[in-house]
Write a protein that holds these residues in place. Structure first.
Motif, mmCIF file in Angstrom:
data_model
loop_
_atom_site.group_PDB
_atom_site.id
_atom_site.type_symbol
_atom_site.label_atom_id
_atom_site.label_comp_id
_atom_site.label_asym_id
_atom_site.label_seq_id
_atom_site.Cartn_x
_atom_site.Cartn_y
_atom_site.Cartn_z
ATOM 1 N N ALA A 101 0.826 -1.202 0.000
ATOM 2 C CA ALA A 101 0.000 0.000 0.000
ATOM 3 C C ALA A 101 0.864 1.257 0.000
ATOM 4 N N ARG A 102 1.919 1.230 0.788
ATOM 5 C CA ARG A 102 2.792 2.405 0.872
ATOM 6 C C ARG A 102 3.490 2.668 -0.457
ATOM 7 N N LEU A 103 3.982 1.627 -1.098
ATOM 8 C CA LEU A 103 4.678 1.799 -2.369
ATOM 9 C C LEU A 103 3.736 2.265 -3.470
ATOM 10 N N GLU A 104 2.510 1.766 -3.456
ATOM 11 C CA GLU A 104 1.543 2.240 -4.442
ATOM 12 C C GLU A 104 1.255 3.719 -4.232
ATOM 13 N N GLU A 105 1.113 4.128 -2.985
ATOM 14 C CA GLU A 105 0.882 5.542 -2.679
ATOM 15 C C GLU A 105 2.060 6.411 -3.104
ATOM 16 N N MET A 106 3.275 5.880 -2.996
ATOM 17 C CA MET A 106 4.464 6.637 -3.392
ATOM 18 C C MET A 106 4.540 6.843 -4.903
ATOM 19 N N GLY B 256 19.104 1.767 -23.239
ATOM 20 C CA GLY B 256 17.822 1.250 -23.685
ATOM 21 C C GLY B 256 16.928 0.631 -22.634
ATOM 22 N N THR B 257 17.363 0.559 -21.395
ATOM 23 C CA THR B 257 16.516 0.008 -20.338
ATOM 24 C C THR B 257 15.380 0.987 -20.041
ATOM 25 N N ARG B 258 14.183 0.443 -19.806
ATOM 26 C CA ARG B 258 13.039 1.307 -19.526
ATOM 27 C C ARG B 258 12.278 0.903 -18.263
ATOM 28 N N LEU B 259 12.489 -0.296 -17.750
ATOM 29 C CA LEU B 259 11.873 -0.723 -16.492
ATOM 30 C C LEU B 259 13.007 -1.020 -15.514
ATOM 31 N N PHE B 260 12.963 -0.380 -14.354
ATOM 32 C CA PHE B 260 14.070 -0.411 -13.397
ATOM 33 C C PHE B 260 13.561 -0.970 -12.072
ATOM 34 N N THR B 261 14.208 -2.041 -11.589
ATOM 35 C CA THR B 261 13.730 -2.745 -10.400
ATOM 36 C C THR B 261 14.747 -2.664 -9.276
ATOM 37 N N VAL B 262 14.248 -2.356 -8.088
ATOM 38 C CA VAL B 262 15.062 -2.367 -6.879
ATOM 39 C C VAL B 262 14.393 -3.289 -5.870
ATOM 40 N N GLY B 263 15.179 -4.010 -5.099
ATOM 41 C CA GLY B 263 14.632 -4.968 -4.153
ATOM 42 C C GLY B 263 14.519 -4.405 -2.752
ATOM 43 N N ILE B 264 13.471 -4.845 -2.035
ATOM 44 C CA ILE B 264 13.268 -4.513 -0.628
ATOM 45 C C ILE B 264 13.087 -5.821 0.120
ATOM 46 N N SER B 265 13.929 -6.062 1.106
ATOM 47 C CA SER B 265 13.874 -7.312 1.855
ATOM 48 C C SER B 265 13.436 -7.045 3.286
ATOM 49 N N GLY C 293 13.406 -6.262 7.070
ATOM 50 C CA GLY C 293 14.273 -5.361 7.805
ATOM 51 C C GLY C 293 14.509 -4.040 7.115
ATOM 52 N N GLU C 294 14.147 -3.945 5.822
ATOM 53 C CA GLU C 294 14.344 -2.700 5.068
ATOM 54 C C GLU C 294 13.045 -1.939 4.843
ATOM 55 N N HIS C 295 11.965 -2.418 5.367
ATOM 56 C CA HIS C 295 10.667 -1.873 4.987
ATOM 57 C C HIS C 295 10.463 -0.433 5.423
ATOM 58 N N ASP C 296 11.245 0.027 6.386
ATOM 59 C CA ASP C 296 11.127 1.414 6.810
ATOM 60 C C ASP C 296 12.176 2.306 6.163
ATOM 61 N N ASP C 297 13.006 1.730 5.312
ATOM 62 C CA ASP C 297 14.074 2.478 4.655
ATOM 63 C C ASP C 297 13.833 2.444 3.158
ATOM 64 N N LEU C 298 13.056 3.404 2.683
ATOM 65 C CA LEU C 298 12.671 3.426 1.276
ATOM 66 C C LEU C 298 13.352 4.553 0.518
ATOM 67 N N ASP C 299 14.510 5.003 1.016
ATOM 68 C CA ASP C 299 15.199 6.111 0.364
ATOM 69 C C ASP C 299 15.548 5.783 -1.083
ATOM 70 N N LYS C 300 15.973 4.538 -1.344
ATOM 71 C CA LYS C 300 16.359 4.202 -2.709
ATOM 72 C C LYS C 300 15.154 4.248 -3.646
ATOM 73 N N VAL C 301 13.980 3.911 -3.136
ATOM 74 C CA VAL C 301 12.776 4.012 -3.951
ATOM 75 C C VAL C 301 12.453 5.477 -4.226
ATOM 76 N N THR C 302 12.547 6.302 -3.196
ATOM 77 C CA THR C 302 12.305 7.741 -3.352
ATOM 78 C C THR C 302 13.252 8.336 -4.383
ATOM 79 N N GLN C 303 14.537 7.940 -4.329
ATOM 80 C CA GLN C 303 15.524 8.432 -5.288
ATOM 81 C C GLN C 303 15.130 8.064 -6.720
ATOM 82 N N LEU C 304 14.744 6.812 -6.904
ATOM 83 C CA LEU C 304 14.424 6.353 -8.247
ATOM 84 C C LEU C 304 13.145 6.982 -8.778
ATOM 85 N N LEU C 305 12.168 7.187 -7.921
ATOM 86 C CA LEU C 305 10.936 7.842 -8.365
ATOM 87 C C LEU C 305 11.197 9.281 -8.789
ATOM 88 N N ALA C 306 12.037 9.985 -8.033
ATOM 89 C CA ALA C 306 12.380 11.364 -8.402
ATOM 90 C C ALA C 306 13.133 11.387 -9.732
#
Length: 274
Positions: free
Chosen positions: A30-35, A242-251, A253-266
């Motif tokens: 839910a949080r990632l969809e909202e982001m 040529g890459t157009r879809l970019f994936t980062v993993g969240i495991s 213990g990392e669920h409260d640390d979404l800085d890398k997702v924020t960086q990629l969305l920006a």
């Protein structure tokens, strides 16, 4: 698809279903969809791939059906389903069902499999890497044919994402069957795979532009993960080849640390605005 759509960057997050309660995983969805994440992936394993080898872990496709109900906008899928674990006709039906539950948001990610413990513990024949690839090559036409026979049929042409970088077999299978190719490596390695995939497309008479290029994103080599632009730098280098879809993993213990997702969305929003 317009030229702008073809050049648009999209961000996916792979929520690794290990070392976490399901309630925590659902909240993260839910949080990632909202982001504003574009795609949510899990993976198709039966045991953790990192940390405690016997730690908490959940099954892939049951979870995807739940995600289909728990989300509204994001596409969902496995990165990737192991072809060895399910009869292709059954997998086609499972995918069609999740496609309907999600109202057309499923991506069928699939690969030939590699994690030996899954096979041994659950009674599957591990075989060889070559045999597993042969099985994938055999089963994909069966799966696609089943989609045409089901009632109701899928809501759309379900995108097929194939993961793996083998140049003699895997990329040929991608050229024949995939909507999306997913690989790992730096920009130089990915560019080489793109060239090989383009060659396979030329051999079979397929337009390589029909296959979206996807890759995992890691911090830029030589830079610390905490640097704000490390993930964005890596994504930019991959985008340039040529890459157009970019994936980062969240495991776990990392669920409260979404800085890398924020960086990629920006970064995505900046690239797509130009």
């Amino acid at each position: 698809m317009t030229a702008a759509d073809a050049n648009a960057a999209r961000i996916a997050v792979q929520i690794q279903p290990q070392h976490s309660d399901y309630a925590e995983i659902r909240r993260l969805c839910a949080r990632l969809e909202e982001m504003g994440v574009d795609v949510l992936f899990n993976w198709d394993h039966f045991y953790p791939l990192a940390g405690d080898a016997d730690g908490m872990h959940f099954e892939c496709w049951t979870m995807l059906a739940a995600w289909a109900e728990a989300t509204e906008r994001v596409e969902i899928g496995a990165l990737v389903t192991c072809n060895s674990y399910r009869n292709p006709n059954l997998l086609a039906d499972m995918a069609r069902t999740v496609d309907h539950i999600s109202e057309g948001r499923l991506i069928l990610g699939i690969g030939s499999g590699w994690f030996e413990r899954d096979y041994v513990e659950y009674g599957y024949d591990f075989q060889t890497a070559g045999r597993r690839l042969d099985d994938l090559d055999r089963d994909l036409p069966i799966l696609r044919a089943r989609w045409e026979q089901l009632n109701p049929r899928p809501t759309r042409d379900i995108p097929i994402l194939i993961g793996g970088g083998g140049e003699k077999k895997t990329l040929r299978i991608v050229a024949e069957h995939a909507t999306i190719w997913h690989g790992f490596g730096d920009a130089e390695a990915i560019a080489r795979k793109h060239a090989v995939l383009d060659e396979w497309c030329a051999r079979i008479g397929r337009d390589p532009a029909e296959i979206v290029r996807s890759a995992g994103v890691a911090p830029t080599p030589g830079r610390m993960p905490e640097q704000v632009d490390s993930y964005a730098d890596n994504a930019q280098a991959l985008y340039a080849v040529g890459t157009r879809l970019f994936t980062v993993g969240i495991s776990g213990g990392e669920h409260d640390d979404l800085d890398k997702v924020t960086q990629l969305l920006a970064w995505r929003d900046e690239v797509n605005a130009t």
